[in-house]
Design a protein around this motif. Structure first.
Motif, PDB file in Angstrom:
ATOM      1  N   GLN A  26      51.083  40.193  33.566  1.00  0.00           N
ATOM      2  CA  GLN A  26      51.567  39.119  34.428  1.00  0.00           C
ATOM      3  C   GLN A  26      50.651  37.910  34.233  1.00  0.00           C
ATOM      4  N   ASP A  27      51.235  36.744  34.194  1.00  0.00           N
ATOM      5  CA  ASP A  27      50.465  35.513  34.105  1.00  0.00           C
ATOM      6  C   ASP A  27      50.274  34.959  35.510  1.00  0.00           C
ATOM      7  N   ILE A  28      49.044  34.563  35.817  1.00  0.00           N
ATOM      8  CA  ILE A  28      48.758  34.033  37.139  1.00  0.00           C
ATOM      9  C   ILE A  28      47.985  32.718  37.030  1.00  0.00           C
ATOM     10  N   TYR A  29      48.144  31.890  38.024  1.00  0.00           N
ATOM     11  CA  TYR A  29      47.343  30.687  38.201  1.00  0.00           C
ATOM     12  C   TYR A  29      46.540  30.882  39.472  1.00  0.00           C
ATOM     13  N   PHE A  30      45.273  30.491  39.438  1.00  0.00           N
ATOM     14  CA  PHE A  30      44.438  30.617  40.630  1.00  0.00           C
ATOM     15  C   PHE A  30      43.434  29.474  40.683  1.00  0.00           C
ATOM     16  N   ASP A  31      43.069  29.119  41.898  1.00  0.00           N
ATOM     17  CA  ASP A  31      42.098  28.048  42.122  1.00  0.00           C
ATOM     18  C   ASP A  31      40.703  28.645  41.974  1.00  0.00           C
ATOM     19  N   SER A  32      39.969  28.253  40.940  1.00  0.00           N
ATOM     20  CA  SER A  32      38.658  28.833  40.673  1.00  0.00           C
ATOM     21  C   SER A  32      37.621  28.446  41.728  1.00  0.00           C
ATOM     22  N   ARG A  33      37.936  27.502  42.580  1.00  0.00           N
ATOM     23  CA  ARG A  33      37.040  27.187  43.698  1.00  0.00           C
ATOM     24  C   ARG A  33      37.201  28.201  44.828  1.00  0.00           C
ATOM     25  N   GLU A  34      38.349  28.846  44.867  1.00  0.00           N
ATOM     26  CA  GLU A  34      38.638  29.832  45.909  1.00  0.00           C
ATOM     27  C   GLU A  34      38.393  31.270  45.442  1.00  0.00           C
ATOM     28  N   TYR A  35      38.611  31.549  44.154  1.00  0.00           N
ATOM     29  CA  TYR A  35      38.535  32.904  43.631  1.00  0.00           C
ATOM     30  C   TYR A  35      37.681  32.937  42.371  1.00  0.00           C
ATOM     31  N   ASN A  36      36.789  33.933  42.286  1.00  0.00           N
ATOM     32  CA  ASN A  36      35.960  34.084  41.091  1.00  0.00           C
ATOM     33  C   ASN A  36      36.522  35.212  40.219  1.00  0.00           C
ATOM     34  N   ASP A  37      35.850  35.483  39.106  1.00  0.00           N
ATOM     35  CA  ASP A  37      36.330  36.513  38.178  1.00  0.00           C
ATOM     36  C   ASP A  37      36.415  37.888  38.839  1.00  0.00           C
ATOM     37  N   GLU A  38      35.452  38.210  39.699  1.00  0.00           N
ATOM     38  CA  GLU A  38      35.470  39.501  40.385  1.00  0.00           C
ATOM     39  C   GLU A  38      36.685  39.612  41.307  1.00  0.00           C
ATOM     40  N   ASP A  39      37.024  38.532  42.001  1.00  0.00           N
ATOM     41  CA  ASP A  39      38.215  38.530  42.861  1.00  0.00           C
ATOM     42  C   ASP A  39      39.477  38.796  42.045  1.00  0.00           C
ATOM     43  N   ILE A  40      39.563  38.204  40.870  1.00  0.00           N
ATOM     44  CA  ILE A  40      40.746  38.387  40.013  1.00  0.00           C
ATOM     45  C   ILE A  40      40.809  39.819  39.491  1.00  0.00           C
ATOM     46  N   LYS A  41      39.656  40.401  39.144  1.00  0.00           N
ATOM     47  CA  LYS A  41      39.647  41.800  38.694  1.00  0.00           C
ATOM     48  C   LYS A  41      40.128  42.731  39.806  1.00  0.00           C
ATOM     49  N   ILE A  42      39.695  42.484  41.033  1.00  0.00           N
ATOM     50  CA  ILE A  42      40.133  43.307  42.163  1.00  0.00           C
ATOM     51  C   ILE A  42      41.629  43.119  42.397  1.00  0.00           C
ATOM     52  N   PHE A  43      42.114  41.880  42.315  1.00  0.00           N
ATOM     53  CA  PHE A  43      43.548  41.620  42.456  1.00  0.00           C
ATOM     54  C   PHE A  43      44.334  42.367  41.380  1.00  0.00           C
ATOM     55  N   GLU A  44      43.838  42.326  40.139  1.00  0.00           N
ATOM     56  CA  GLU A  44      44.495  43.008  39.031  1.00  0.00           C
ATOM     57  C   GLU A  44      44.570  44.514  39.293  1.00  0.00           C
ATOM     58  N   MET A  45      43.488  45.099  39.784  1.00  0.00           N
ATOM     59  CA  MET A  45      43.481  46.527  40.086  1.00  0.00           C
ATOM     60  C   MET A  45      44.457  46.864  41.210  1.00  0.00           C
ATOM     61  N   ASP A  46      44.520  46.001  42.222  1.00  0.00           N
ATOM     62  CA  ASP A  46      45.487  46.209  43.307  1.00  0.00           C
ATOM     63  C   ASP A  46      46.915  46.077  42.795  1.00  0.00           C
ATOM     64  N   TYR A  47      47.170  45.031  42.042  1.00  0.00           N
ATOM     65  CA  TYR A  47      48.529  44.732  41.576  1.00  0.00           C
ATOM     66  C   TYR A  47      49.079  45.866  40.714  1.00  0.00           C
ATOM     67  N   PHE A  48      48.234  46.390  39.811  1.00  0.00           N
ATOM     68  CA  PHE A  48      48.691  47.431  38.893  1.00  0.00           C
ATOM     69  C   PHE A  48      48.285  48.839  39.351  1.00  0.00           C
ATOM     70  N   ASN A  49      47.748  48.956  40.574  1.00  0.00           N
ATOM     71  CA  ASN A  49      47.359  50.246  41.142  1.00  0.00           C
ATOM     72  C   ASN A  49      46.411  51.008  40.220  1.00  0.00           C
ATOM     73  N   MET A  50      45.323  50.353  39.822  1.00  0.00           N
ATOM     74  CA  MET A  50      44.377  50.963  38.888  1.00  0.00           C
ATOM     75  C   MET A  50      43.068  51.394  39.547  1.00  0.00           C
ATOM     76  N   GLY A  51      42.962  51.267  40.865  1.00  0.00           N
ATOM     77  CA  GLY A  51      41.766  51.728  41.560  1.00  0.00           C
ATOM     78  C   GLY A  51      41.909  53.190  41.922  1.00  0.00           C
ATOM     79  N   ASP A  52      41.065  53.636  42.827  1.00  0.00           N
ATOM     80  CA  ASP A  52      41.101  55.021  43.294  1.00  0.00           C
ATOM     81  C   ASP A  52      41.436  55.048  44.778  1.00  0.00           C
ATOM     82  N   GLU A  53      42.329  55.930  45.151  1.00  0.00           N
ATOM     83  CA  GLU A  53      42.672  56.078  46.555  1.00  0.00           C
ATOM     84  C   GLU A  53      42.048  57.374  47.065  1.00  0.00           C
TER      85      GLU A  53
END
Length: 107
Positions: A26-53
């Motif tokens: 998925q292609d996303i646009y984000f405001d780098s003043r609001e979100y850093n690389d770590e925030d995007i990695k966490i979003f990616e894991m949530d979006y694609f369900n790649m974390g651990d429950e």
């Protein structure tokens, strides 16, 4: 500079997030003043369900269960979420099934 920068006054970036399969992009646009690389990695894991429950049972009470989603360090993240020490947490992972022999009285 993007048009979004001019319109919103932000510092917009574009990134492709990926799941487990090549089609999971998925292609996303984000405001780098609001979100850093770590925030995007966490979003990616949530979006694609790649974390651990994890199912959490406080004080060995199987009736009092809650779930938590973790990203990198389950023990530290669970401890932080529940306000306890990491040493107090026991993590159990699925290790397969067991089959036991059962007998009954023959008629």
């Amino acid at each position: 500079m993007h048009a979004l920068d001019l319109i919103t006054g932000g510092a917009w970036k574009y990134r492709t997030i990926r799941g487990y399969c090549q089609g999971d992009w998925q292609d996303i646009y984000f405001d780098s003043r609001e979100y850093n690389d770590e925030d995007i990695k966490i979003f990616e894991m949530d979006y694609f369900n790649m974390g651990d429950e994890w199912s959490v049972y406080p004080e060995n009470d199987e009736n009092d269960q809650t779930g938590i989603y973790t990203y990198k360090n389950p023990r530290a993240e669970i401890a932080s979420a529940f306000g306890i020490k990491e040493e107090e947490i026991e993590l159990y992972v699925f290790d397969g099934y067991e089959r036991t022999v059962k007998y009954k009285l023959a008629a």
